[in-house]
Design a protein around this motif. Structure first.
Motif, mmCIF file in Angstrom:
data_model
loop_
_atom_site.group_PDB
_atom_site.id
_atom_site.type_symbol
_atom_site.label_atom_id
_atom_site.label_comp_id
_atom_site.label_asym_id
_atom_site.label_seq_id
_atom_site.Cartn_x
_atom_site.Cartn_y
_atom_site.Cartn_z
ATOM 1 N N VAL A 131 0.810 -1.221 0.000
ATOM 2 C CA VAL A 131 0.000 0.000 0.000
ATOM 3 C C VAL A 131 0.846 1.275 0.000
ATOM 4 O O VAL A 131 0.563 2.214 -0.762
ATOM 5 N N PRO A 132 1.920 1.363 0.817
ATOM 6 C CA PRO A 132 2.721 2.597 0.804
ATOM 7 C C PRO A 132 3.387 2.879 -0.548
ATOM 8 O O PRO A 132 3.731 4.025 -0.839
ATOM 9 N N ARG A 133 3.568 1.842 -1.367
ATOM 10 C CA ARG A 133 4.207 2.026 -2.673
ATOM 11 C C ARG A 133 3.262 2.664 -3.683
ATOM 12 O O ARG A 133 3.705 3.168 -4.718
ATOM 13 N N VAL A 134 1.968 2.631 -3.394
ATOM 14 C CA VAL A 134 0.981 3.131 -4.354
ATOM 15 C C VAL A 134 0.687 4.601 -4.047
ATOM 16 O O VAL A 134 -0.190 4.939 -3.250
ATOM 17 N N GLY A 154 11.522 -4.313 -8.935
ATOM 18 C CA GLY A 154 10.391 -3.821 -8.155
ATOM 19 C C GLY A 154 9.212 -4.762 -8.164
ATOM 20 O O GLY A 154 8.070 -4.331 -8.190
ATOM 21 N N VAL A 155 9.468 -6.057 -8.142
ATOM 22 C CA VAL A 155 8.411 -7.065 -8.224
ATOM 23 C C VAL A 155 7.439 -6.932 -7.049
ATOM 24 O O VAL A 155 7.822 -6.568 -5.931
ATOM 25 N N HIS A 159 1.158 -12.121 -2.673
ATOM 26 C CA HIS A 159 -0.288 -12.034 -2.864
ATOM 27 C C HIS A 159 -0.658 -10.983 -3.889
ATOM 28 O O HIS A 159 -1.577 -11.187 -4.701
ATOM 29 N N THR A 160 0.017 -9.854 -3.869
ATOM 30 C CA THR A 160 -0.294 -8.806 -4.842
ATOM 31 C C THR A 160 0.006 -9.283 -6.256
ATOM 32 O O THR A 160 -0.803 -9.089 -7.174
ATOM 33 N N PRO A 165 -5.086 -6.327 -10.086
ATOM 34 C CA PRO A 165 -4.886 -5.160 -9.226
ATOM 35 C C PRO A 165 -6.073 -4.766 -8.358
ATOM 36 O O PRO A 165 -5.922 -3.977 -7.422
ATOM 37 N N GLY A 166 -7.251 -5.292 -8.628
ATOM 38 C CA GLY A 166 -8.408 -4.944 -7.811
ATOM 39 C C GLY A 166 -8.233 -5.306 -6.353
ATOM 40 O O GLY A 166 -8.723 -4.600 -5.457
ATOM 41 N N ALA A 167 -7.532 -6.399 -6.085
ATOM 42 C CA ALA A 167 -7.312 -6.819 -4.708
ATOM 43 C C ALA A 167 -6.498 -5.778 -3.948
ATOM 44 O O ALA A 167 -6.839 -5.396 -2.818
ATOM 45 N N LEU A 168 -5.412 -5.313 -4.555
ATOM 46 C CA LEU A 168 -4.603 -4.280 -3.927
ATOM 47 C C LEU A 168 -5.387 -2.979 -3.801
ATOM 48 O O LEU A 168 -5.282 -2.265 -2.793
#
Length: 443
Positions: A131-134, A154-155, A159-160, A165-168
């Motif tokens: 989350v902090p990366r987004v 940057g893999v 789980h992500t 991407p909807g999950a994240l």
């Protein structure tokens, strides 16, 4: 209301013997899966599951959630069947939701607030780690596929990377509205996951199966899979799928557009939810009218969501291709298909509860004469699970991964004689309590 559900008098000695036989088969399957799993682990085979077939470790323990879980189970076993049969519909749904929340929360709190809830979603492999990366959602979506495969810079974490991407996005959105961190995220999983005890009965009722909706409801509340609803993102996933199907089943056909939109978003939570299409088609086929309109509106909703994600830069087929590659870069390459293809089913039994095969047995028998929602939907869910299992893309951890299908399998409990339901509810509760107190599940 349906008139084909079994009555108390239909609980024959022959039927009970058949149910006990099937129960014995389930017990043998589960014991064999644990025994073979222990043997393979002892021989150094890389199952990557210490307590295979469950992803966790053997660690008997109790916690301050123990008495609460026992109390919730006792209340539902004692009064659940009668309340589900007689209570006014609105009050019944409200009470069921609150009971399902209490059940999932109390099971999670057996492990304590921190280890049972607040830190479940904070390990490096989880969504919250990303989350902090987004900082820019548009940039995240357009570059999402570039970070799936492990050779890329940057893999994404496990789980992500393993999901669209909807999950994240869900956890990013929670963070943006001030509900960041492990505690709020875990509570969101519980509060959302418990809605299946409302969405599934609503779908059945909309499809003309209200008696079945009432009969299955206590089993949805005391679902052993609640061990993994509190707290894993799959609790939210199950809620999204159930809500989408309930909207698709709604009597007002134009709500199918909302249902298709919700199910379209579900496709961006898990690649495996393409199999939800089996359930969606079953729901449409069960409608008494407006099938074509519902199909078109539902398809338009799905297409709309897909168009938004595609325009944002994420192409679902490319993500799926890359995630299969990533899947075999990790533990999946080591986990033996020959074990997991049948041991997965033991995990499913523990998540759905020992009532699963007896209920499905009754459902298959009833399918010879009826085509009601309480028959067709569990069989559609069973087909989806079978395909997922044989695909080899579900090796281990299915006790949580298959939750969105498990809740529809539990609908088959409506076929059980009312006189036997309390005993089966007690067995369901005992299974959940045993799993949660004997094993330390990792999510």
């Amino acid at each position: 209301m349906l008139t084909d559900l079994p009555s108390p008098r239909q609980s024959s000695a022959r039927g009970r013997r058949a149910d006990l036989t099937v129960l014995g088969v389930e017990a043998a399957l589960v014991l064999a899966a644990f025994a073979v799993g222990a043997l393979l682990n002892a021989r150094g085979v890389r199952l990557w599951a210490e307590a295979a077939p469950i992803f966790g470790a053997w660690r008997p323990h109790v916690g301050w959630g123990t008495p609460a879980a026992i109390a919730v189970a006792a209340a539902v076993v004692w009064r659940g069947v009668g309340w589900a049969r007689d209570a006014p519909w609105g009050r019944l749904l409200a009470a069921s939701y609150l009971a399902a929340v209490a059940w999932a929360l109390s099971l999670a709190l057996v492990d304590g607030w921190s280890k049972g809830l607040a830190t479940r979603l904070t390990p490096e492999a989880e969504y919250l780690n990303e989350v902090p990366r987004v900082t820019d959602i548009s940039a995240m979506l357009s570059g999402f596929a570039d970070k799936i495969v492990q050779t890329d810079a940057g893999v994404w974490s496990t789980h992500t990377a393993g999901h669209p991407p909807g999950a994240l996005l869900i956890f990013v959105w929670l963070d943006r509205i001030g509900l960041g961190g492990g505690g709020p995220a875990a509570l969101a999983c519980v509060l959302a996951g418990a809605t299946v005890a409302v969405s599934v009965p609503l779908a059945l009722r909309s499809l003309g199966d209200q008696a079945a909706a009432r009969a299955a409801l206590p089993f949805l509340v005391l679902l052993p899979g609640a061990v993994w609803v509190g707290a894993s993102a799959d609790g939210i996933f199950a809620a999204v799928v159930a809500a989408g199907l309930a909207l698709l089943a709604a009597r007002r056909w134009w709500l199918a557009l909302a249902g298709g939109t919700v199910l379209g978003f579900a496709l961006y939570l898990s690649y495996g939810f393409v199999l939800v299409g089996v359930l969606a088609l079953a729901v449409i086929a069960l409608r008494q009218r407006d099938r074509l309109a519902v199909l078109l509106c539902g398809a338009a909703g799905v297409a709309g969501v897909a168009a938004v994600f595609t325009a944002a830069g994420f192409w679902w087929p490319q993500g799926y291709r890359l995630v299969v590659e990533r899947y075999y870069q990790g533990w999946a390459a080591d986990r033996p298909y020959a074990y997991w293809v049948w041991a997965n089913l033991a995990s499913l039994v523990l998540a759905a509860g020992p009532v699963l095969l007896p209920a499905l047995r009754s459902t298959v028998l009833a399918a010879r004469r009826y085509r009601t929602a309480s028959i067709v939907l569990p069989l559609a869910a069973a087909l989806a699970v079978l395909v997922a299992d044989l695909s080899g893309l579900s090796k281990a951890e299915v006790e949580r991964i298959w939750l969105p299908f498990t809740v529809w399998l539990v609908v088959a409990t409506a076929r059980l004689p009312e006189a036997d339901r309390r005993a089966w509810l007690a067995a369901q509760a005992a299974t959940a309590l045993a799993v949660n107190h004997l094993l330390w599940t990792w999510w």
